[in-house]
Design an enzyme around this catalytic site. Sequence first.
Site, PDB file in Angstrom:
ATOM      1  N   THR A 233     104.160  37.972  47.119  1.00  0.00           N
ATOM      2  CA  THR A 233     104.339  37.970  48.576  1.00  0.00           C
ATOM      3  C   THR A 233     105.242  39.116  49.010  1.00  0.00           C
ATOM      4  OG1 THR A 233     104.027  35.577  48.687  1.00  0.00           O
ATOM      5  CG2 THR A 233     105.218  36.607  50.507  1.00  0.00           C
ATOM      6  N   ALA A 234     106.385  39.240  48.355  1.00  0.00           N
ATOM      7  CA  ALA A 234     107.335  40.283  48.757  1.00  0.00           C
ATOM      8  C   ALA A 234     106.758  41.678  48.534  1.00  0.00           C
ATOM      9  CB  ALA A 234     108.646  40.115  47.985  1.00  0.00           C
TER      10      ALA A 234
ATOM     11  N   GLY B 260     102.087  33.891  44.802  1.00  0.00           N
ATOM     12  CA  GLY B 260     103.342  33.848  44.079  1.00  0.00           C
ATOM     13  C   GLY B 260     104.457  34.475  44.891  1.00  0.00           C
ATOM     14  N   CYS B 261     105.672  34.274  44.419  1.00  0.00           N
ATOM     15  CA  CYS B 261     106.835  34.763  45.177  1.00  0.00           C
ATOM     16  C   CYS B 261     106.921  36.283  45.120  1.00  0.00           C
ATOM     17  CB  CYS B 261     108.105  34.105  44.662  1.00  0.00           C
ATOM     18  SG  CYS B 261     108.307  34.141  42.869  1.00  0.00           S
ATOM     19  N   TYR B 262     106.923  36.848  43.920  1.00  0.00           N
ATOM     20  CA  TYR B 262     106.929  38.308  43.823  1.00  0.00           C
ATOM     21  C   TYR B 262     105.730  38.921  44.562  1.00  0.00           C
ATOM     22  CZ  TYR B 262     110.495  38.286  40.032  1.00  0.00           C
ATOM     23  OH  TYR B 262     111.635  38.155  39.284  1.00  0.00           O
TER      24      TYR B 262
END
Lengths: 342, 342, 342, 342
Positions: A152-153, A148-150
């Site tokens: 990853t960060a 997911g995007c969150y």
Amino acid sequence: MIKVGIVGGTGYTGVELLRLLAQHPQVQLIAITSRAEAGTPVSSMFPSLRRRLDLKFADPANADLQSCDVVFFATPNGVAMAQAPALLDAGVRVIDLAADFRIKDVAEWERWYGMSHASPEWVAKAVYGLPEHDRDGISKARLVANPGCYPTAVQLGFMPLVEAGLVDLDQLIADAKSGVSGAGRKAEVGALFSEAADNFKAYGVPGHRHLPEIQQGLSSMAAQPVGLTFVPHLTPMIRGIHATLYARIKSEADFQQIFEERYSGEAFVDVLPPGSHPDTRSVRAANVCRIALHRPQQGKVLVVLSVIDNLVKGAAGQAVQNMNIMFGLPETEGLWQLAVLP
Amino acid sequence: MIKVGIVGGTGYTGVELLRLLAQHPQVQLIAITSRAEAGTPVSSMFPSLRRRLDLKFADPANADLQSCDVVFFATPNGVAMAQAPALLDAGVRVIDLAADFRIKDVAEWERWYGMSHASPEWVAKAVYGLPEHDRDGISKARLVANPGCYPTAVQLGFMPLVEAGLVDLDQLIADAKSGVSGAGRKAEVGALFSEAADNFKAYGVPGHRHLPEIQQGLSSMAAQPVGLTFVPHLTPMIRGIHATLYARIKSEADFQQIFEERYSGEAFVDVLPPGSHPDTRSVRAANVCRIALHRPQQGKVLVVLSVIDNLVKGAAGQAVQNMNIMFGLPETEGLWQLAVLP
Amino acid sequence: MIKVGIVGGTGYTGVELLRLLAQHPQVQLIAITSRAEAGTPVSSMFPSLRRRLDLKFADPANADLQSCDVVFFATPNGVAMAQAPALLDAGVRVIDLAADFRIKDVAEWERWYGMSHASPEWVAKAVYGLPEHDRDGISKARLVANPGCYPTAVQLGFMPLVEAGLVDLDQLIADAKSGVSGAGRKAEVGALFSEAADNFKAYGVPGHRHLPEIQQGLSSMAAQPVGLTFVPHLTPMIRGIHATLYARIKSEADFQQIFEERYSGEAFVDVLPPGSHPDTRSVRAANVCRIALHRPQQGKVLVVLSVIDNLVKGAAGQAVQNMNIMFGLPETEGLWQLAVLP
Amino acid sequence: MIKVGIVGGTGYTGVELLRLLAQHPQVQLIAITSRAEAGTPVSSMFPSLRRRLDLKFADPANADLQSCDVVFFATPNGVAMAQAPALLDAGVRVIDLAADFRIKDVAEWERWYGMSHASPEWVAKAVYGLPEHDRDGISKARLVANPGCYPTAVQLGFMPLVEAGLVDLDQLIADAKSGVSGAGRKAEVGALFSEAADNFKAYGVPGHRHLPEIQQGLSSMAAQPVGLTFVPHLTPMIRGIHATLYARIKSEADFQQIFEERYSGEAFVDVLPPGSHPDTRSVRAANVCRIALHRPQQGKVLVVLSVIDNLVKGAAGQAVQNMNIMFGLPETEGLWQLAVLP
């Protein structure tokens, strides 16, 4: 040339995949499916692709996905778990950009996603596709669960600290801010311009689906359970995630050096000089995570700032990076675009 | 490899040139000058270029621009007219992204720009760099005057009509809307986020400097003087120009077909199907002009919608396109990036 | 105290009505209806009203609208024509913010709105509610058709010229730009933040429903048919309309003075000094139209710039202004808020 | 009527003061000073005030501020400490919207603000103007130090917890996001639209001037030193602050009830129901702080969400609230505007 199919190409991760794959020198796009848009030229829906992509959306029933080398699922949660197994059994490799195969604990997944899982056996075989953490696993995988995007960060920001056991693993905090494209291309009131522009809010504070995914990842890196408070926010911008991470220092170390060493060989993670404040536009439309460290007032709290483009390193770009790894290509192939600033 | 220098790389057209040239396969960047930032790594100012461009801003006094094959001026008006002649005399080709060499009538230029011209002889020799209008001239030019952003969008939108003499040349209207990056990277109150966001306004209605440039171009295409009302507006977006053009029909014709034929061989002009409404994001960060035609209520007024990215087809991209033409490269070399949508 | 009901309070014009009426010293809010939200406190949906408006959405079937002095319809087109007649027959006055009663030619209305009209007889009795044009009619009206947003900005901008017959009535052009709230609070892909932000486009160029409304109004002012080209655009801001109007001068006059005199007694129309460029934020959240005149290059084209807040002077504010007129209150009562800048 | 003067009316807090004071029923605006704009009508600079405020900027040297009852300083830091003492000595009350009198420890102030203090004796006499904390002190004050925007949002969010001693005072974290108007109306590159739009970043992580102010306030409430990590962020919106606050629970309690009781008599603090996510637009242009509490996963971390409009409750609105208290008016006088949504 790698023969590529895409299931579900009408959302934002779908069109971003198309942008990247249409420019990838080793890729031949075979089919893009959409039940609702079957027969429509892709470039009618996305004029940015006009004269560069001569493909129509295909009906999922007719699309020849089985002749592809790899199929990307850019579909809502629950689609890939139903449709991917047949492709996998036919020898096609699969990269799922949704959440179906991310959580190893199927019961946990079912609790957070509110459906029963159609393919627990493939959950077990899937490899979580965070290249900076498990490049080897990905290279051998038949099924990659794209993060997911969150997650990853947040994971890239915490990873060096958690792996080295330098911070209090019970008290991690991730205060994350996302652009609105993270909500997808669905017609929902909350994502309207007149609701989201010139406005800022937290959401999902009681519990967001990316929480168990991040916890699973960080716990795996730490080889022990971690305690995380995760608060996502909706930000009036299209692309970008900015994660502000807080950790209490347990052991002193040269944290800047630890980050630089951890990511020294990574093409897509950029550790900024001490004192930096990365902005999301510095990664806009590029497959990069930029990270900076701070230790305010020389106290006990370490602050990590981690930015990505949610649609690139947080979705489509990372998926292409995983494809490159799975097929033995240079990891940067087709992913070397510079960020668009301003 | 073409050896390239840039004078004045700290503005938005400068950083956009850097983005395009750093990805251009036939270009070697030799020098970027900036008096104020001499010695600063370019990527410190523009982190989007980190690890991809290893160059420092050079003091203009020391920079070895004379060994370049071509030098781009991305400077305020008035700089190139003073500095370019020495380079040109040394055999270096020059592309000026400012307005110094755009207006053939020097007195007219001096009236609009409020300074006396330092090099009228080079004005006479300069070629106006709108490739779709004068590709041959550009291919032989030593000095190219790169068109302004509004003039590019407006001229490409009117050109087929004006060349064919199908509309009333006395009554052209161009209602143009620009993103704020068109105002440059100068610290001015009017371009602050809190002034320009969530706001819309016209400006320069009594007279904008791009008016004589557009009139010169259209008059040249028509081979007679044209009358134009030009109203620019400031729009709360970063990049993009949308020109809405109005012309009274003088002779009936299949206007759609005329546009399609006029631009049939052009890589960077895209005539949309009848009934389309191009949006500026469909050209964001791409070197394209998209055009659509309408004839509301089948009346006597033709409406042409023309969109570009002001920093790409309206500035840096067109400059690279001109460089490609000047050096005999394929016109699309290094300019084939897809638009970033959303 | 005027007893007020609102039918359909969940859209943007609805909540703007609530904001204005909740602060109006002569108004008692009796009922707000919404089938979908019946029973929900209004302030749950719109937290901006918390602790200031203690009312729940009522089921339309139960709401006691007949005891109101006036009922506002903030509903989709087609609702008021069905429901208003019963209220009108019961002696309740009605202000419709939708289009049901705006077009006198019922066949024309049916063509543009794609439905057959349920109450042609009330169309004939309705008064078009542009106070600066027909204050007397409004004061005696039982049913007021509140003008559309574009029509308000365009008519106020052209009115002095058209009434005085100073411009060519065959060749009027209105290039209008609207904030996204004009599209309403409906879940539609085109109005998503990620579609509309950092983007600009025209829409409805072949024909927009406000065209016949504007033409009817201008023709009435001119006492002859007018020819109008109307091109609306979607602008990445929440509130605001900026109309850029073009007219060919037929008779010379002191146009600035004509505008100032025409609007000298008007509380809500502000003619700016010559040379001004009104911005939409100067009317944000305020019931004002600001107008400026230009005559570029002293030529034959007059350019009028007209700005309003589409939700206030273009909808809810004008509706309250009409209510004030209908009930003999000072026209500015409850409408004297200053614009919010920045 | 209270006779009011404003020193420095050309910034965003200045024009917001004008908006509020021009609508305040008990205020007579006597003078607004600006050296740079002396003689200019205020409404030429801020057209939102046209026809509502008939005042010119006065030269500070000539302005008759001594005849005012109260003078607001909406000036850069360092101005009020030089000019306010003479007014105070003449019996004029002063409300300083800058930071000159906020920090009691003058040496600390000088360290953070980089100048020596011109009036330490008035620092000692000044009352910090957070009405919800020290209404009595304000009512008797001759000089009020109006709190900063971040300090208002953070202190109101932490106050009930800190006063009651329920959380670990060593480990408070405030992750705060501000709209760009917080940077003021100064021409600086970082606040340009093209820099700040569609972008998100942290800034000042090593140390922001509001940190000592917040720590002083919280320590006073706790009656002991507190440890705070404070990370501010720049958000692409004009107005609004969203503070996301993290505290470790030391003693169990009904936190929701504690907040509701603490703020039960407060007109301008609104505690939302459990589970709420306040958005900044719900307080846009209104003098309100809205607060919600969360306890994710029923763990040990309490998350408080606190939103204000940085120009209203975070600056001009709070200043007027303080004026109301100082002059014995109802605290809500002139401050009862509803938020503008959308």
